[in-house]
Motif scaffolding. Structure first.
Motif, PDB file in Angstrom:
ATOM      1  N   PRO A 208       0.945  -1.101   0.001  1.00 19.70           N
ATOM      2  CA  PRO A 208       0.172  -0.051  -0.119  1.00 19.70           C
ATOM      3  C   PRO A 208       0.791   1.179   0.109  1.00 19.70           C
ATOM      4  O   PRO A 208       2.015   1.373   0.679  1.00 19.70           O
TER       5      PRO A 208
ATOM      6  N   ARG B   9       0.916   5.728   0.271  1.00  9.07           N
ATOM      7  CA  ARG B   9       0.135   6.942   0.688  1.00  9.07           C
ATOM      8  C   ARG B   9       1.247   8.037   0.416  1.00  9.07           C
ATOM      9  O   ARG B   9       2.406   7.886   1.077  1.00  9.07           O
TER      10      ARG B   9
ATOM     11  N   ASN C  76      -5.114  10.093  -2.082  1.00 11.26           N
ATOM     12  CA  ASN C  76      -4.899   9.182  -1.108  1.00 11.26           C
ATOM     13  C   ASN C  76      -6.586   8.546  -0.908  1.00 11.26           C
ATOM     14  O   ASN C  76      -6.297   7.494  -0.132  1.00 11.26           O
TER      15      ASN C  76
ATOM     16  N   PRO D 134      -7.258   3.532  -3.822  1.00 13.25           N
ATOM     17  CA  PRO D 134      -6.227   2.619  -3.385  1.00 13.25           C
ATOM     18  C   PRO D 134      -4.941   2.618  -4.232  1.00 13.25           C
ATOM     19  O   PRO D 134      -4.976   2.468  -5.579  1.00 13.25           O
ATOM     20  N   GLN D 135      -3.859   3.062  -3.559  1.00 15.25           N
ATOM     21  CA  GLN D 135      -2.547   3.166  -4.404  1.00 15.25           C
ATOM     22  C   GLN D 135      -1.591   2.153  -3.806  1.00 15.25           C
ATOM     23  O   GLN D 135      -1.777   1.787  -2.532  1.00 15.25           O
ATOM     24  N   PHE D 136      -0.715   1.793  -4.535  1.00 15.58           N
ATOM     25  CA  PHE D 136       0.397   0.617  -4.263  1.00 15.58           C
ATOM     26  C   PHE D 136       1.728   0.903  -5.176  1.00 15.58           C
ATOM     27  O   PHE D 136       1.620   1.652  -5.796  1.00 15.58           O
TER      28      PHE D 136
ATOM     29  N   VAL E 100      -8.304   0.246  -8.791  1.00  9.09           N
ATOM     30  CA  VAL E 100      -9.804   0.448  -8.309  1.00  9.09           C
ATOM     31  C   VAL E 100     -10.536  -0.776  -8.751  1.00  9.09           C
ATOM     32  O   VAL E 100     -10.542  -0.740 -10.080  1.00  9.09           O
TER      33      VAL E 100
END
Length: 394
Positions: A9, A11, A70, A73-75, A89
């Motif tokens: 993950p 942020r 943020n 969903p970021q990775f 997403v």
């Protein structure tokens, strides 16, 4: 020892000091005298860039953009030795078709934010549940939140292979791909490589013709108009292209030292998008989604991540790859291809050209508005084009 295939993950949290430094650098700008012409033929106009700088320093709020990123969903994950950032997403609808979209230059994942909702949740945006996509939005190597390559060789072909690894790593066994600008080069390569699982592609830029019109028909008025537009671009609109394809390091010093230089360099792309962006600042007439703040979101991401030079090198990498492949036949595109021509594009690719380059065109449409950055400028229209193009492949 960390697992290189791990998906972590992500942020974003930019230090306050970096934002304060940005404001100080904008205030310290040394301005040139006004251009000597009444149009953009000498470059970005002084009134446009000064109003952009005023808004950037006084009214713009980076934290709002950071919050938008943020909220998704970021990775990050490591592929071929490089840390890749992506937004992923998943649709709430069953049987959503996985889709990977690649941005271009001077873009980033920010230009795709407004298509997330329409593509993943079509019923909330005038579409049908059967048109839903699971969406993957990677940041190109050296752009924004992906790491900078530390070696040469990250050309469109290598990025295409990395994207195939990414989709497999996410568990997708069947998916489609889309791209414009630099993203069109990557997506074209994906189609020619035809990795297991890739069912088809959609493009909104015919990069093949920009490189060479040899063998393309020029009989119709539409074809001759496209040829003339390409000639105009080569003679008076490709300054950024030539600099980045041959000397990206040189322009990189300005791009990382002066935020105003970075902004001007990013604005000076194509005539249609430049005037739309300029009107947002000097005419208070934004072109649909190209608002002042959305434009500055993208520029500020480049500044805060310090990726002006590394992004510019992608053009050098593309030129190097073409030189190394000179004289060798390109792999045939056997996968289905969809194409949308947006009227404000650098040139309006005729259907005859698209079908000359790609033998299996399943969708072609001329949109009534939009330009080079179609997803950013017209997110609803762009999303509708992708739904229609990929519908036969579901």
């Amino acid at each position: 020892m960390p697992d290189e295939t791990e998906i972590r993950p992500f942020r974003l949290d930019v230090p306050d000091e970096a934002i304060a430094d940005l404001g100080q650098r904008i205030a310290a700008t040394r301005w040139p005298s006004r251009e000597l012409v009444a149009d953009r033929s000498q470059g970005v106009q002084l009134a446009t860039i000064q109003e952009l700088a005023r808004h950037w320093a006084s009214d713009y709020d980076w934290r709002a953009c950071e919050a938008r990123l943020n909220a998704l969903p970021q990775f990050t994950t490591e592929i071929d030795g490089l840390r890749i950032h992506f937004i992923h997403v998943k649709s709430r609808h069953e049987n959503a078709l996985p889709l990977i979209i690649t941005h271009g230059w001077p873009g980033s994942v920010i230009e795709m934010l407004e298509v997330v909702g329409p593509l993943t949740d079509p019923t909330a945006h005038g579409g049908q549940a059967s048109d839903a996509f699971d969406l993957v939005l990677p940041s190109l190597p050296g752009y924004g939140l992906s790491a900078e390559p530390a070696e040469v060789g990250w050309d469109p072909g290598r990025i295409a292979r990395a994207w195939a690894v990414l989709m497999r790593r996410l568990g997708y066994t069947r998916y489609v791909a889309q791209g414009g600008d630099q993203g069109a080069a990557v997506t074209d390569e994906m189609g020619r490589q035809a990795p297991d699982g890739l069912a088809g592609i959609h493009l909104n830029f015919l990069r093949e013709a920009l490189g060479s019109v040899s063998g393309l028909p020029t009989d119709s008025e539409e074809e001759r108009a496209a040829l003339a537009a390409i000639s105009t671009f080569r003679t008076s609109g490709s300054g950024y292209f030539l600099e980045q394809a041959t000397r990206p390091q040189t322009i990189g010093y300005a791009l990382l030292d002066s935020p105003v230089a970075l902004a001007a360099w990013m604005l000076d792309h194509d005539t249609d998008s430049y005037y739309k962006i300029s009107r947002a600042f000097v005419g208070s007439q934004p072109a649909d989604n190209l608002t002042r703040d959305h434009i500055l979101d993208n520029i500020t991401l480049y500044w805060l991540t310090g990726t002006g030079a590394s992004a510019a090198r992608s053009y050098w990498e593309g030129g190097r790859a073409q030189a190394l492949a000179a004289g060798q036949p390109r792999p045939e595109m056997k996968l289905p291809v969809g194409f949308t021509m947006f009227p404000g594009e650098i040139f309006r690719a005729p259907r005859s050209w698209v079908e000359k380059v790609y033998s299996h065109v399943i969708y072609f449409h001329e949109a009534d508005r939009g330009g080079h950055f179609a997803a950013w400028e017209e997110p609803q229209l762009f999303s509708g084009e992708l739904r229609a193009s990929f519908r036969p492949l579901r």
